[in-house]
Design a protein around this motif. Structure first.
Motif, PDB file in Angstrom:
ATOM      1  N   TYR A  37       0.953  -1.316  -0.314  1.00 36.30           N
ATOM      2  CA  TYR A  37       0.005   0.196  -0.221  1.00 36.30           C
ATOM      3  C   TYR A  37       1.362   1.094  -0.206  1.00 36.30           C
ATOM      4  O   TYR A  37       0.657   2.209  -0.968  1.00 36.30           O
ATOM      5  CB  TYR A  37      -0.985   0.176   1.340  1.00 36.30           C
ATOM      6  N   GLU A  38       1.764   0.733   0.433  1.00 37.02           N
ATOM      7  CA  GLU A  38       2.597   2.467   0.830  1.00 37.02           C
ATOM      8  C   GLU A  38       3.476   2.390  -0.643  1.00 37.02           C
ATOM      9  O   GLU A  38       3.897   3.678  -1.170  1.00 37.02           O
ATOM     10  CB  GLU A  38       3.584   2.383   1.893  1.00 37.02           C
ATOM     11  N   LYS A  39       4.101   1.871  -1.039  1.00 35.32           N
ATOM     12  CA  LYS A  39       4.467   1.636  -2.610  1.00 35.32           C
ATOM     13  C   LYS A  39       3.412   1.966  -3.689  1.00 35.32           C
ATOM     14  O   LYS A  39       4.245   3.566  -4.591  1.00 35.32           O
ATOM     15  CB  LYS A  39       5.096   0.603  -3.063  1.00 35.32           C
ATOM     16  N   ALA A  40       2.609   1.720  -3.440  1.00 36.76           N
ATOM     17  CA  ALA A  40       1.197   2.224  -4.364  1.00 36.76           C
ATOM     18  C   ALA A  40       0.836   3.317  -4.016  1.00 36.76           C
ATOM     19  O   ALA A  40       0.982   4.367  -4.660  1.00 36.76           O
ATOM     20  CB  ALA A  40      -0.399   0.971  -4.281  1.00 36.76           C
ATOM     21  N   PHE A  41       1.398   3.838  -2.543  1.00 40.12           N
ATOM     22  CA  PHE A  41       0.435   5.018  -2.614  1.00 40.12           C
ATOM     23  C   PHE A  41       1.843   6.141  -3.034  1.00 40.12           C
ATOM     24  O   PHE A  41       1.192   7.328  -3.670  1.00 40.12           O
ATOM     25  CB  PHE A  41       0.335   5.814  -0.643  1.00 40.12           C
ATOM     26  N   ASP A  42       2.912   5.911  -2.973  1.00 40.35           N
ATOM     27  CA  ASP A  42       4.034   7.035  -3.315  1.00 40.35           C
ATOM     28  C   ASP A  42       4.194   6.684  -5.196  1.00 40.35           C
ATOM     29  O   ASP A  42       4.532   7.607  -5.176  1.00 40.35           O
ATOM     30  CB  ASP A  42       5.417   6.345  -2.779  1.00 40.35           C
ATOM     31  N   SER A  43       3.948   5.802  -5.136  1.00 42.14           N
ATOM     32  CA  SER A  43       3.549   5.448  -7.091  1.00 42.14           C
ATOM     33  C   SER A  43       2.798   6.744  -7.797  1.00 42.14           C
ATOM     34  O   SER A  43       3.035   7.051  -8.890  1.00 42.14           O
ATOM     35  CB  SER A  43       3.766   3.894  -7.421  1.00 42.14           C
ATOM     36  N   ILE A  44       1.051   6.680  -7.179  1.00 41.09           N
ATOM     37  CA  ILE A  44      -0.014   7.104  -7.534  1.00 41.09           C
ATOM     38  C   ILE A  44       0.992   8.690  -7.395  1.00 41.09           C
ATOM     39  O   ILE A  44      -0.102   9.854  -7.947  1.00 41.09           O
ATOM     40  CB  ILE A  44      -0.975   6.908  -6.818  1.00 41.09           C
ATOM     41  N   LYS A  45       1.131   9.234  -6.498  1.00 38.26           N
ATOM     42  CA  LYS A  45       1.815  10.832  -6.285  1.00 38.26           C
ATOM     43  C   LYS A  45       1.927  11.593  -7.009  1.00 38.26           C
ATOM     44  O   LYS A  45       2.011  11.666  -7.339  1.00 38.26           O
ATOM     45  CB  LYS A  45       2.115  10.717  -4.344  1.00 38.26           C
ATOM     46  N   ALA A  46       3.446  10.676  -7.344  1.00 36.33           N
ATOM     47  CA  ALA A  46       4.181  10.444  -8.659  1.00 36.33           C
ATOM     48  C   ALA A  46       3.555  10.594  -9.970  1.00 36.33           C
ATOM     49  O   ALA A  46       3.729  11.336 -10.318  1.00 36.33           O
ATOM     50  CB  ALA A  46       5.454   9.930  -8.645  1.00 36.33           C
ATOM     51  N   GLN A  47       2.360   9.652 -10.476  1.00 34.83           N
ATOM     52  CA  GLN A  47       1.655   9.626 -11.214  1.00 34.83           C
ATOM     53  C   GLN A  47       0.620  10.976 -10.592  1.00 34.83           C
ATOM     54  O   GLN A  47       0.751  11.560 -12.514  1.00 34.83           O
ATOM     55  CB  GLN A  47       0.912   8.628 -11.804  1.00 34.83           C
ATOM     56  N   ALA A  48      -0.275  11.313 -10.271  1.00 35.64           N
ATOM     57  CA  ALA A  48      -0.967  12.473 -10.182  1.00 35.64           C
ATOM     58  C   ALA A  48      -0.277  13.992 -10.830  1.00 35.64           C
ATOM     59  O   ALA A  48      -0.673  15.025 -10.880  1.00 35.64           O
ATOM     60  CB  ALA A  48      -1.668  12.491  -8.383  1.00 35.64           C
ATOM     61  N   LEU A  49       0.543  13.973 -10.091  1.00 36.93           N
ATOM     62  CA  LEU A  49       1.464  15.395 -10.945  1.00 36.93           C
ATOM     63  C   LEU A  49       1.959  15.273 -12.403  1.00 36.93           C
ATOM     64  O   LEU A  49       1.663  16.488 -12.815  1.00 36.93           O
ATOM     65  CB  LEU A  49       2.911  15.230  -9.989  1.00 36.93           C
ATOM     66  N   VAL A  50       2.009  14.153 -12.800  1.00 37.63           N
ATOM     67  CA  VAL A  50       2.066  13.704 -14.102  1.00 37.63           C
ATOM     68  C   VAL A  50       0.817  14.240 -15.181  1.00 37.63           C
ATOM     69  O   VAL A  50       0.722  14.698 -16.160  1.00 37.63           O
ATOM     70  CB  VAL A  50       2.435  12.461 -14.691  1.00 37.63           C
ATOM     71  N   GLN A  51       0.235  13.941 -14.084  1.00 38.72           N
ATOM     72  CA  GLN A  51      -1.538  13.757 -14.540  1.00 38.72           C
ATOM     73  C   GLN A  51      -1.737  14.970 -14.684  1.00 38.72           C
ATOM     74  O   GLN A  51      -2.613  15.872 -15.427  1.00 38.72           O
ATOM     75  CB  GLN A  51      -2.474  12.867 -14.242  1.00 38.72           C
ATOM     76  N   VAL A  52      -1.527  16.201 -14.145  1.00 38.21           N
ATOM     77  CA  VAL A  52      -1.421  17.232 -13.890  1.00 38.21           C
ATOM     78  C   VAL A  52      -1.555  18.357 -15.047  1.00 38.21           C
ATOM     79  O   VAL A  52      -2.034  19.399 -15.051  1.00 38.21           O
ATOM     80  CB  VAL A  52      -0.849  18.588 -12.393  1.00 38.21           C
TER      81      VAL A  52
END
Length: 132
Positions: free
Chosen positions: A42-57
Protein backbone atom coordinates in the motif's frame (compact mmCIF):
# COMPACT_ATOMS: atom_id res chain seq x y z
CA UNK A 1 1.01 -8.45 27.12
CA UNK A 2 4.31 -8.79 25.37
CA UNK A 3 5.92 -6.15 23.15
CA UNK A 4 5.47 -8.48 20.16
CA UNK A 5 1.69 -8.17 20.64
CA UNK A 6 2.01 -4.66 19.22
CA UNK A 7 4.00 -5.67 16.13
CA UNK A 8 1.59 -5.35 13.24
CA UNK A 9 3.72 -5.22 10.09
CA UNK A 10 3.74 -8.98 9.47
CA UNK A 11 -0.02 -9.24 9.81
CA UNK A 12 -0.43 -6.11 7.68
CA UNK A 13 1.39 -7.88 4.85
CA UNK A 14 -0.52 -11.16 5.21
CA UNK A 15 -3.99 -9.62 5.33
CA UNK A 16 -7.32 -11.20 6.20
CA UNK A 17 -9.70 -13.32 4.18
CA UNK A 18 -13.04 -11.60 3.67
CA UNK A 19 -16.09 -13.36 2.24
CA UNK A 20 -17.92 -11.40 -0.46
CA UNK A 21 -21.64 -10.81 -0.75
CA UNK A 22 -23.68 -10.23 -3.87
CA UNK A 23 -25.08 -6.75 -4.56
CA UNK A 24 -28.35 -7.77 -2.87
CA UNK A 25 -26.48 -8.75 0.33
CA UNK A 26 -26.75 -12.51 -0.18
CA UNK A 27 -23.54 -14.45 0.50
CA UNK A 28 -21.50 -15.47 -2.53
CA UNK A 29 -18.95 -18.24 -2.84
CA UNK A 30 -16.17 -15.71 -3.46
CA UNK A 31 -13.62 -14.12 -1.15
CA UNK A 32 -10.72 -11.65 -1.07
CA UNK A 33 -7.61 -11.46 1.07
CA UNK A 34 -7.30 -7.82 2.15
CA UNK A 35 -4.08 -6.31 3.46
CA UNK A 36 -3.89 -3.49 5.96
CA UNK A 37 -3.17 0.11 4.97
CA UNK A 38 0.03 -0.42 6.98
CA UNK A 39 1.37 -2.87 4.38
CA UNK A 40 4.42 -2.12 2.24
CA UNK A 41 2.43 -2.75 -0.94
CA UNK A 42 0.00 0.00 0.00
CA UNK A 43 2.81 2.41 0.89
CA UNK A 44 4.57 1.73 -2.44
CA UNK A 45 1.34 2.18 -4.39
CA UNK A 46 0.63 5.44 -2.55
CA UNK A 47 4.06 6.84 -3.45
CA UNK A 48 3.69 5.75 -7.07
CA UNK A 49 0.23 7.27 -7.37
CA UNK A 50 1.41 10.59 -5.91
CA UNK A 51 4.06 10.81 -8.64
CA UNK A 52 1.53 9.80 -11.30
CA UNK A 53 -0.89 12.50 -10.09
CA UNK A 54 1.72 15.18 -10.74
CA UNK A 55 2.18 13.98 -14.31
CA UNK A 56 -1.58 13.92 -14.80
CA UNK A 57 -1.89 17.55 -13.64
CA UNK A 58 0.33 18.51 -16.57
CA UNK A 59 -1.86 16.44 -18.91
CA UNK A 60 -4.98 18.18 -17.60
CA UNK A 61 -3.44 21.58 -18.27
CA UNK A 62 -3.06 20.55 -21.93
CA UNK A 63 -6.67 19.35 -22.25
CA UNK A 64 -8.74 20.91 -25.04
CA UNK A 65 -11.32 22.61 -22.86
CA UNK A 66 -12.82 22.79 -19.41
CA UNK A 67 -15.33 19.98 -19.97
CA UNK A 68 -12.67 17.67 -21.36
CA UNK A 69 -10.36 18.50 -18.45
CA UNK A 70 -13.11 17.78 -15.91
CA UNK A 71 -13.92 14.46 -17.59
CA UNK A 72 -10.24 13.47 -17.69
CA UNK A 73 -9.80 14.50 -14.05
CA UNK A 74 -12.76 12.39 -12.93
CA UNK A 75 -11.51 9.32 -14.84
CA UNK A 76 -7.96 9.76 -13.55
CA UNK A 77 -9.07 10.18 -9.92
CA UNK A 78 -11.26 7.06 -10.17
CA UNK A 79 -8.38 5.06 -11.65
CA UNK A 80 -5.90 6.30 -9.01
CA UNK A 81 -8.25 5.36 -6.16
CA UNK A 82 -8.84 1.93 -7.69
CA UNK A 83 -5.08 1.34 -8.16
CA UNK A 84 -4.40 2.30 -4.56
CA UNK A 85 -7.09 0.01 -3.18
CA UNK A 86 -6.03 -2.78 -5.58
CA UNK A 87 -2.70 -2.83 -3.73
CA UNK A 88 -4.63 -3.96 -0.64
CA UNK A 89 -5.88 -7.17 -2.33
CA UNK A 90 -3.35 -9.98 -2.09
CA UNK A 91 -5.52 -12.85 -3.37
CA UNK A 92 -9.05 -13.71 -4.43
CA UNK A 93 -11.29 -16.56 -5.57
CA UNK A 94 -12.59 -14.83 -8.70
CA UNK A 95 -12.14 -16.47 -12.10
CA UNK A 96 -9.62 -13.83 -13.13
CA UNK A 97 -5.89 -13.57 -12.51
CA UNK A 98 -5.20 -11.62 -9.32
CA UNK A 99 -2.96 -9.01 -10.93
CA UNK A 100 -2.92 -5.21 -10.70
CA UNK A 101 -4.76 -4.69 -13.99
CA UNK A 102 -7.64 -7.04 -13.14
CA UNK A 103 -7.92 -5.75 -9.57
CA UNK A 104 -7.95 -2.14 -10.74
CA UNK A 105 -10.55 -2.83 -13.44
CA UNK A 106 -12.80 -4.60 -10.93
CA UNK A 107 -12.60 -1.71 -8.48
CA UNK A 108 -13.30 0.90 -11.15
CA UNK A 109 -16.44 -1.03 -12.11
CA UNK A 110 -17.45 -1.72 -8.48
CA UNK A 111 -16.88 1.43 -6.41
CA UNK A 112 -18.97 0.07 -3.53
CA UNK A 113 -16.59 -2.89 -3.23
CA UNK A 114 -13.65 -0.45 -3.32
CA UNK A 115 -15.06 1.51 -0.38
CA UNK A 116 -15.70 -1.68 1.59
CA UNK A 117 -12.10 -2.83 1.06
CA UNK A 118 -10.86 0.58 2.23
CA UNK A 119 -12.88 0.29 5.45
CA UNK A 120 -11.76 -3.29 6.08
CA UNK A 121 -8.11 -2.48 5.51
CA UNK A 122 -8.28 0.40 7.97
CA UNK A 123 -9.88 -1.69 10.72
CA UNK A 124 -8.14 -5.07 10.44
CA UNK A 125 -6.28 -4.72 13.75
CA UNK A 126 -9.23 -3.19 15.60
CA UNK A 127 -11.39 -6.14 14.52
CA UNK A 128 -8.71 -8.58 15.69
CA UNK A 129 -8.77 -7.01 19.14
CA UNK A 130 -12.56 -7.30 19.30
CA UNK A 131 -13.20 -3.57 19.33
CA UNK A 132 -15.49 -3.40 16.27
Amino acid sequence: MQPRDFYVKQEAEEGRRVDLSNADGAPSEHWLVVRSVLSQQYEKAFDSIKAQALVQVVELSKAGGKEQALRMDKQQRRARKARLVASLISDWSLDLPCNETEKTNLLIQAPRLRRQIERISETIFIARAGHV
